[in-house]
Motif scaffolding. Structure first.
Motif, PDB file in Angstrom:
ATOM      1  N   VAL A 425     -10.366   2.639   1.437  1.00  0.00           N
ATOM      2  CA  VAL A 425      -9.757   1.346   1.746  1.00  0.00           C
ATOM      3  C   VAL A 425      -8.272   1.395   1.410  1.00  0.00           C
ATOM      4  O   VAL A 425      -7.877   1.898   0.346  1.00  0.00           O
ATOM      5  N   LEU A 426      -7.456   0.854   2.304  1.00  0.00           N
ATOM      6  CA  LEU A 426      -6.009   0.767   2.107  1.00  0.00           C
ATOM      7  C   LEU A 426      -5.599  -0.701   2.161  1.00  0.00           C
ATOM      8  O   LEU A 426      -5.922  -1.402   3.121  1.00  0.00           O
ATOM      9  N   VAL A 427      -4.888  -1.167   1.122  1.00  0.00           N
ATOM     10  CA  VAL A 427      -4.420  -2.551   1.044  1.00  0.00           C
ATOM     11  C   VAL A 427      -2.896  -2.537   1.103  1.00  0.00           C
ATOM     12  O   VAL A 427      -2.233  -2.052   0.172  1.00  0.00           O
ATOM     13  N   SER A 450      -3.437   0.761  -3.009  1.00  0.00           N
ATOM     14  CA  SER A 450      -2.661  -0.467  -2.931  1.00  0.00           C
ATOM     15  C   SER A 450      -1.190  -0.110  -2.760  1.00  0.00           C
ATOM     16  O   SER A 450      -0.662   0.749  -3.477  1.00  0.00           O
ATOM     17  N   VAL A 451      -0.500  -0.778  -1.807  1.00  0.00           N
ATOM     18  CA  VAL A 451       0.915  -0.519  -1.526  1.00  0.00           C
ATOM     19  C   VAL A 451       1.683  -1.828  -1.615  1.00  0.00           C
ATOM     20  O   VAL A 451       1.318  -2.809  -0.967  1.00  0.00           O
ATOM     21  N   GLU A 452       2.764  -1.844  -2.417  1.00  0.00           N
ATOM     22  CA  GLU A 452       3.569  -3.048  -2.594  1.00  0.00           C
ATOM     23  C   GLU A 452       5.019  -2.663  -2.877  1.00  0.00           C
ATOM     24  O   GLU A 452       5.285  -1.679  -3.586  1.00  0.00           O
ATOM     25  N   ARG A 504     -10.986   1.342   6.284  1.00  0.00           N
ATOM     26  CA  ARG A 504     -10.684  -0.095   6.316  1.00  0.00           C
ATOM     27  C   ARG A 504      -9.259  -0.310   5.793  1.00  0.00           C
ATOM     28  O   ARG A 504      -8.876   0.263   4.774  1.00  0.00           O
ATOM     29  N   ILE A 505      -8.507  -1.142   6.511  1.00  0.00           N
ATOM     30  CA  ILE A 505      -7.130  -1.454   6.106  1.00  0.00           C
ATOM     31  C   ILE A 505      -6.950  -2.967   6.084  1.00  0.00           C
ATOM     32  O   ILE A 505      -7.319  -3.660   7.036  1.00  0.00           O
ATOM     33  N   LEU A 506      -6.386  -3.474   4.984  1.00  0.00           N
ATOM     34  CA  LEU A 506      -6.008  -4.879   4.878  1.00  0.00           C
ATOM     35  C   LEU A 506      -4.496  -4.965   5.059  1.00  0.00           C
ATOM     36  O   LEU A 506      -3.748  -4.278   4.359  1.00  0.00           O
ATOM     37  N   HIS A 544      -8.199  -5.558   8.958  1.00  0.00           N
ATOM     38  CA  HIS A 544      -8.109  -7.005   8.768  1.00  0.00           C
ATOM     39  C   HIS A 544      -6.624  -7.361   8.888  1.00  0.00           C
ATOM     40  O   HIS A 544      -5.855  -7.212   7.930  1.00  0.00           O
ATOM     41  N   TRP A 545      -6.231  -7.803  10.082  1.00  0.00           N
ATOM     42  CA  TRP A 545      -4.829  -8.056  10.402  1.00  0.00           C
ATOM     43  C   TRP A 545      -4.533  -9.542  10.233  1.00  0.00           C
ATOM     44  O   TRP A 545      -5.084 -10.392  10.932  1.00  0.00           O
TER      45      TRP A 545
END
Length: 611
Positions: A425-427, A450-452, A504-506, A544-545
């Protein structure tokens, strides 16, 4: 006084029932999914989301419909019952799926993948149901009588239709749900109705149960000795068509049920809910009138009007109120002195609130953090940092420099319910990483990244990551080890990630300017979309766009869907839109929505490659 006392008692009972039901709903929906896939079926995501969004319902278990092969008696609780090749989708490769000689070498047969990540021993799992059976809980079965049945050791094919269990707040709400379900499903009933607990069961009638192999005289016959009834390729395709046709009818009924709930139940139940709230307000007025006789009511403001705001956000131990508010009769702006009184009243009403802060300007900047928070009651903290908890998972929030809203809790729950066991999963645009923390702590993915960009939010996420390691509420082993937190620009980090890797990507992309609906000021996030499609798995990867639409665009969201389709086709991908969820309002007549879609390699591209 007698009438007032009886109203108080009735109100107290009603409020207690509301609280009990709300607590049960949070406890049930907050539990980890113990099914073999670790997620709810994709075809029931929408109906579960629609029902769980209503205040008087919550789902307890569900199945979108499935087919499988089995050996032994048809009773699942027996020790001799064996299942093979469970599939919640259509049968696309009949020759492979019905090849009975490869049950051991090809366990899936093109059906659901066999999940291997998890803290439980899935060999002891109760045949795909929502609970686990310990060995001592399994009913004892006499092996002699079990194998002495007329079926012998033959294999059977079974199709089980849609099934859904819903807990209801009252008998009236249960009746409303059953009335909405009956046009689509014949089998609807109330299975539990005691101790103020009403459980409605809804299940389809598209079942199928038939043999696919000849019975064997020797119960120890090897798999490669099984003699199938259907050998011809045309017969196998006919058999697959029987299953696929039932899937289509089953899914069509689910879609019809979703539409009925949206059109009838939502309005009916919400109207009754509003009536009940009005009744509670009337009771509160009566109670206040009695207290006024005893001098227990707060003094009104100079203009004779004083009331608490109808809505406010609670993040950890901080309550955030907004400068503009609406009462039952007027709209006005309070002075700081009046807000100080409001803050004191809020802290008296809710003992868990230690600070009340006033947000008097809109969110600003890329980080979407409040531009100014004024503490009007409680401890004067700066920076205003707090720890927020959802379903036992905690995150750290710096309210002065990061964006976080507790109103996305239902959306985070909906996403967690869709994460399957073993997924990568990539957020993106993760903020303080609450979504990533929830997925890592409440599901069993292989990895969560998680990327921010905001360094303050990244530091908050790292502090929460350390808390996750020692959080006893986390039931999934190795949750903290599976979470990776990256700091940087999404457009710079995405090219460095492995291609076609994430299941899965958020992507809750940033808002573009003051308006981002049908008159957006930018490219609608196209640059982000192009880069994330390159790292999403080409065979069934889901995204999930999150987008921003005007009210007249919802729920079709054709503009957003055209953007996704265009970016996907440019990379040789087909798109299947799964669900559109409204997750909040960002301005007047401006919604934030989540568009769930799945990609796969284009059939045209596959055909060209085969040539």
């Amino acid at each position: 006084m007698t009438t007032l006392h009886s109203k108080q008692q009735q109100f107290s009972r009603t409020r207690q029932q509301h609280n009990n039901f709300a607590n049960s709903k949070v406890q049930c929906l907050g539990k980890r999914d113990k099914s073999s896939a670790g997620r709810i079926d994709p075809k029931v995501v929408e109906i579960c989301a629609v029902i769980n969004d209503l205040p008087f319902y919550y789902t307890t278990s569900s199945c979108a419909g499935r087919c499988y092969l089995y050996r032994g008696p048809g009773i699942k609780s027996t020790n001799s019952f064996e299942r093979f090749r469970v599939n919640h989708d259509k049968i696309h490769e009949p020759e492979r799926y019905f090849d009975l000689t490869t049950l051991e070498t090809d366990p899936t047969g093109g059906g659901d993948p066999v999940r291997s990540i998890g803290q439980y021993d899935y060999n002891d799992y109760n045949n795909g149901e929502d609970t686990f059976l310990k060995p001592e809980d399994t009913p004892a079965v006499d092996p002699v009588t079990t194998h002495a049945t007329v079926e012998g050791n033959s294999l059977f094919l079974r199709f089980e239709p849609f099934i859904l269990h819903v807990a209801c707040r009252s008998l009236e709400t249960a009746a409303a749900l059953m009335n909405a379900a009956r046009p689509s499903f014949k089998n609807v009933g109330l299975t539990t109705w005691k101790d103020s607990r009403y459980l409605v069961a809804i299940w389809g009638d598209e079942g199928l149960d038939m043999p696919v192999s000849l019975p064997q005289m020797n119960k120890h016959t090897d798999h490669d000795m099984v003699q199938p009834i259907f050998r011809d390729s045309a017969m196998l395709h006919w058999l697959a068509a029987l299953i696929n046709e039932r899937h289509d009818r089953n899914w069509s009924k689910i879609d019809r049920f979703v539409q009925t709930v949206r059109e009838t139940i939502s309005s009916t139940i919400l109207e009754s809910f509003e009536d009940e709230v009005l009744d509670e307000n009337c009771i509160d007025n009566c109670v206040d009138e009695e207290r006024n006789l005893k001098g227990l009511v707060e003094s009104p403001c100079e203009d004779g009007e004083f009331s608490l705001p109808r809505s406010y956000d609670v993040v950890g131990d901080v309550a955030i109120v907004h400068e503009s508010f609406t009462t039952a009769s007027m709209s006005k702006t309070r002075s700081i002195e009046e807000w100080e009184k409001v803050g004191e009243l809020l802290m008296q009403k809710n003992k868990s609130i230690k600070v009340v802060a006033l947000q008097n300007k809109n969110l600003q900047g890329t980080e979407r953090a409040p531009s100014e928070l004024v503490i009007v009651a409680g401890a004067r903290r700066f920076p205003l940092i707090t720890t927020h908890s959802e379903y036992g998972i905690k995150c750290v929030v710096d309210l002065n420099q990061t964006f976080f809203t507790p109103r996305m809790a239902k959306e985070r729950l909906r996403i967690c319910q869709q994460v399957a066991r073993g997924e990568h999963v990539l957020v993106l645009f993760a903020g303080v990483a609450m979504e990533a923390l929830q997925i890592a702590g409440r599901t069993e993915p292989a990895s969560v990244t998680s990327v921010e960009l905001n360094p303050v939010a990244v530091e908050c996420a790292k502090r929460a990551h350390r808390m996750l390691e020692r959080n006893k509420a986390v039931k999934c082993k190795g949750a903290a080890d599976r979470l990776v937190i990256l700091e940087g620009d999404v457009l710079q980090i995405l090219p460095t990630l492995p291609k076609h890797h994430y299941d899965r990507i958020l992507a809750p992309r940033p808002k573009e300017g003051s308006m981002d609906g049908d008159i957006g000021t930018g490219d609608g996030g196209l640059s982000f979309l192009v880069e994330l499609l390159a790292v999403l798995k080409r065979d069934g990867g889901e995204c999930h766009w999150y987008d921003f639409v005007a009210d007249h665009e919802y729920p079709e969201c054709e503009r957003s869907k055209r953007l996704i389709e265009g970016a996907s086709r440019a990379q040789g991908l087909d798109v299947n839109f799964l669900h559109v969820a409204r997750v909040g309002s960002v301005a007047m007549r401006q919604f934030r929505v989540c568009i769930d879609f799945r990609i796969k390699n284009s059939t045209l591209q596959l055909w060209s490659a085969s040539l």
